[in-house]
Design an enzyme around this catalytic site. Structure first.
Site, PDB file in Angstrom:
ATOM      1  N   THR A 173       2.150 -16.897 -36.780  1.00 48.45           N
ATOM      2  CA  THR A 173       2.336 -15.607 -37.718  1.00 48.45           C
ATOM      3  C   THR A 173       2.993 -15.834 -38.748  1.00 48.45           C
ATOM      4  OG1 THR A 173       2.357 -13.209 -37.957  1.00 48.45           O
ATOM      5  CG2 THR A 173       3.569 -14.594 -36.104  1.00 48.45           C
TER       6      THR A 173
ATOM      7  N   GLU B  94       2.523 -10.505 -32.425  1.00 51.53           N
ATOM      8  CA  GLU B  94       3.610 -10.635 -31.477  1.00 51.53           C
ATOM      9  C   GLU B  94       3.368  -9.634 -30.365  1.00 51.53           C
ATOM     10  OE1 GLU B  94       3.728 -10.563 -34.753  1.00 51.53           O
ATOM     11  OE2 GLU B  94       5.595 -11.293 -35.617  1.00 51.53           O
TER      12      GLU B  94
ATOM     13  N   LYS C 195      10.772   2.686 -53.118  1.00 55.69           N
ATOM     14  CA  LYS C 195      11.709   3.642 -53.157  1.00 55.69           C
ATOM     15  C   LYS C 195      11.725   4.301 -54.290  1.00 55.69           C
ATOM     16  CE  LYS C 195      15.020   4.110 -49.538  1.00 55.69           C
ATOM     17  NZ  LYS C 195      16.383   3.558 -49.059  1.00 55.69           N
TER      18      LYS C 195
ATOM     19  N   TRP D 107      11.000   7.499 -50.005  1.00 59.06           N
ATOM     20  CA  TRP D 107      10.023   6.554 -49.728  1.00 59.06           C
ATOM     21  C   TRP D 107       8.673   7.136 -50.183  1.00 59.06           C
ATOM     22  CZ3 TRP D 107      11.827   4.835 -44.348  1.00 59.06           C
ATOM     23  CH2 TRP D 107      12.817   3.866 -44.450  1.00 59.06           C
TER      24      TRP D 107
HETATM   25  P1  AMP Z   1      -0.586  -9.614 -37.753  1.00 55.40           P
HETATM   26  O1  AMP Z   1       0.138 -10.375 -36.741  1.00 55.40           O
HETATM   27  O2  AMP Z   1      -1.238 -10.836 -38.636  1.00 55.40           O
HETATM   28  O3  AMP Z   1      -1.908  -9.203 -37.072  1.00 55.40           O
HETATM   29  O4  AMP Z   1      -0.017  -8.671 -38.508  1.00 55.40           O
HETATM   30  C1  AMP Z   1       0.282  -7.398 -38.049  1.00 55.40           C
HETATM   31  C2  AMP Z   1       0.703  -6.462 -39.300  1.00 55.40           C
HETATM   32  O5  AMP Z   1      -0.344  -6.036 -39.799  1.00 55.40           O
HETATM   33  C3  AMP Z   1       1.261  -5.314 -38.640  1.00 55.40           C
HETATM   34  O6  AMP Z   1       2.477  -5.454 -38.544  1.00 55.40           O
HETATM   35  C4  AMP Z   1       1.103  -4.159 -39.800  1.00 55.40           C
HETATM   36  O7  AMP Z   1       1.961  -4.332 -41.112  1.00 55.40           O
HETATM   37  C5  AMP Z   1      -0.232  -4.526 -40.112  1.00 55.40           C
HETATM   38  N1  AMP Z   1      -1.296  -3.763 -39.541  1.00 55.40           N
HETATM   39  C6  AMP Z   1      -1.856  -4.040 -38.519  1.00 55.40           C
HETATM   40  N2  AMP Z   1      -3.105  -2.941 -38.131  1.00 55.40           N
HETATM   41  C7  AMP Z   1      -2.573  -2.017 -39.079  1.00 55.40           C
HETATM   42  C8  AMP Z   1      -3.087  -0.688 -39.362  1.00 55.40           C
HETATM   43  N3  AMP Z   1      -3.939  -0.099 -38.692  1.00 55.40           N
HETATM   44  N4  AMP Z   1      -2.686  -0.068 -40.335  1.00 55.40           N
HETATM   45  C9  AMP Z   1      -1.632  -0.517 -41.287  1.00 55.40           C
HETATM   46  N5  AMP Z   1      -1.047  -1.758 -40.979  1.00 55.40           N
HETATM   47  C10 AMP Z   1      -1.466  -2.528 -39.949  1.00 55.40           C
END
Ligand code: AMP
Length: 536
Positions: A180, A326, A436, A441
């Site tokens: 990732t 993760e 910010k 925020w």
């Molecule tokens: P990944 O490991 O590539 O699946 O990315 C994970 C990240 O995607 C998370 O830490 C969030 O920042 C973002 N993410 C996943 N699901 C959502 C959601 N429903 N709304 C907003 N951000 C999300």
């Protein structure tokens, strides 16, 4: 009894009870392919023999560069159940990143779809550990390579028997690896084990999560190379659900519609952009999706406009979910709790736009900059931390986890969020994307969700732009639907009354397209670079 939780047991269970249950794939080389759990697991046995012949030892990493189809599923089981580690790779990464992660993982073999041959040929001389290249196709469709000796998957399978003496594995044996982007630096590997995978599969099936059963037909429109297609290759066989795998046709509305209708899909999972493509296709053609009753949308924030269109036009209920590689990846799912169905529509939508609550097995909290716990009052923002049975305790190959995990084992997600009194999570931003303004925020996600509800906006991103007085101010970047000339005043005016006045973006830019990362998320870093000079 203390018997180990292993993926091998998922395979045995499903082979016993759901042998005839179908697995339908769009393959990269030969169109629609119909198979069953029985057939896929039989071939997983053959895969395990192939690995032995190719010299794979327990714990070795075996890479895949492949779309969602039955062959990829065979590798999921054949590799992990033989004691090796399945390293699923995202082909959309830059070649330098691909070479980095394949060398970092020390991959021994790479199995890939024929369409990725040019990519693999371009990488080969940078790869230090790969000794076999297997093309996921049959003899008649084998591509030719002037630089690599290629092996043919179907040939290898045919040369081996479909009975393999599966090893008895400890449940903590590593099963799969997925890189990732992490929060900083090079991509980081997340190593899953058999135990975390089985527990995650259980968690996903629960009624308050996906509520999967053998009456379901599940279509994961999220790649098997990204966070294990949200665990569906494991949760579907646990529930006995039929699986529909769209191969390379992930964002193709016409294919998704045909699969839903022809195969009777009841639940589909994917990121918002996939559903935008399907909904646009349905609108354009007037077609319907009669069997689909629910979707799980996550990966990025799901705008309420998508949920409403699904529900009002097609009778499909959308569950918003949040997770991370993760976390295997399930973190939360938004299921309204008793009483909430009776809320006024606007109040209900406010809850539904949140990312939801954790299933049993995951815990979460928000903390301030000093790591001190913050209240779960739905208002206070903080850095989101998680822990649980399917959360990684470090990155692959890194002994020191102090940057990402605190002393009590909580993992810093890199997300900023609120949690309300009932435990509903609301993701505000990635830590690095937070805006910010005057020390307070502003949630770019909330602004983006409001912007896409405007008819002149097809996709929106909000970034922080340096401002002498306020530090930063939000700037809206918009892609408009084809043929529409957007009215800036109308778009910016549409925020009025929906958020505090000082949250409303001061300015807007119209662009042809918004840049995305390899995992399909809006690349705010690229946008910030692009627009910084404009505002200097
Ligand atoms: P990944 O490991 O590539 O699946 O990315 C994970 C990240 O995607 C998370 O830490 C969030 O920042 C973002 N993410 C996943 N699901 C959502 C959601 N429903 N709304 C907003 N951000 C999300």
């Amino acid at each position: 009894m203390s018997t180990p939780l292993t993926i091998t047991e998922i395979m045995r269970f499903s082979d016993r009870l759901y042998r005839e249950t179908e697995i339908i794939s769009i393959t990269a080389d030969e169109g629609v392919h119909r198979s069953t759990y029985g057939a896929v697991f039989k071939r997983a046995n053959q895969v395990a023999h192939v690995l032995d012949h190719l010299g794979v030892e327990p714990g070795n990493r075996v890479a895949t560069l492949a779309w969602n189809d039955h062959r990829h599923l065979e590798l999921y089981y054949g590799v992990s159940c033989s004691g090796a580690v399945l390293h699923t790779i995202n082909p959309r990464l830059f070649p330098e990143q691909l070479a980095y992660i394949m060398n970092h993982a020390n991959d021994q073999i790479v199995f890939f779809d024929p369409m990725f041959l040019p990519l693999v040929e371009g990488l080969a001389d940078k790869l230090s550990s790969v000794n076999s290249y297997v093309v996921l196709t049959s003899k008649g469709k084998m591509p030719e390579s002037s630089s690599l000796t290629l092996l043919c998957y179907e040939d290898l399978i045919a040369q081996n028997t479909s009975s393999y003496p599966w090893p008895v594995l400890e449940e903590t044996t590593a099963s799969a690896l997925c890189y990732t982007s992490g929060t900083t630096g090079n991509p980081k590997g997340v190593l899953f084990d058999h135990r975390s995978t089985v527990l995650h599969a259980y968690g996903c099936c629960m009624a308050n999560v996906l509520g999967l059963s053998h009456n379901d037909v599940v279509m994961p429109v999220v790649p098997m190379f990204h966070a294990n297609a949200w665990g569906t290759p494991y949760s579907c066989p646990v529930a006995g659900s039929k699986i529909v795998l769209p191969g390379p046709k992930m964002a193709d509305g016409e294919t998704l519609h045909a699969l839903i209708e022809n195969e009777g899909v009841t639940i589909a999972l994917g990121v918002p952009t996939v559903w935008q493509a399907l909904l646009a296709y349905l609108k354009e053609t007037g077609k319907t999706i009669d069997t689909l009753n629910r979707t799980l949308v996550g990966g990025s924030a799901c705008p309420i406009s998508i949920m409403e269109e699904f529900e009002k036009q097609h009778g499909v209920y959308t569950y918003h979910g949040w997770g991370m590689t993760e976390m295997s990846p399930l973190g939360t799912v938004n299921r309204l709790i008793p009483g909430m169905e009776k809320l006024e529509e606007s109040d209900r939508n406010e809850v539904r736009a949140k990312q939801g609550r954790t299933p049993f097995g995951v815990d979460m909290k928000i903390v301030d900059a000093d790591g001190k716990d913050l209240p779960h009052d739905g208002v206070t923002f903080g850095d989101l931390k998680v822990r649980g049975w399917w959360v990684a305790d470090s990155y692959f190959g890194e002994d020191d986890n102090r940057e990402t995990h605190d002393e009590a084992g909580w993992f810093s997600t890199g997300d900023v969020a609120t949690i309300d009194q009932q435990g509903f999570l609301n993701i505000t931003d990635r830590t690095k994307d937070v805006i910010k303004s005057g020390g307070e925020w502003i949630s770019s996600i909330e602004l983006e969700n409001l912007a896409v509800a405007h008819p002149h906006v097809a996709e929106a991103a909000v970034i922080g732009i340096n401002d002498k007085k306020w530090g930063e101010r939000p700037h809206l970047v918009v892609v408009s639907p084809e043929g529409v000339t957007p009215d800036e005043d109308s778009i910016l005016g549409s925020f009025k009354g929906k958020v505090a006045d000082w949250w409303i973006p001061d300015s807007m830019s119209l662009v042809d397209s918004i840049p995305h990362t390899a995992t399909g998320k809006i690349s705010k870093a690229t946008l910030r670079k692009q627009f910084t000079s404009t505002f200097e």
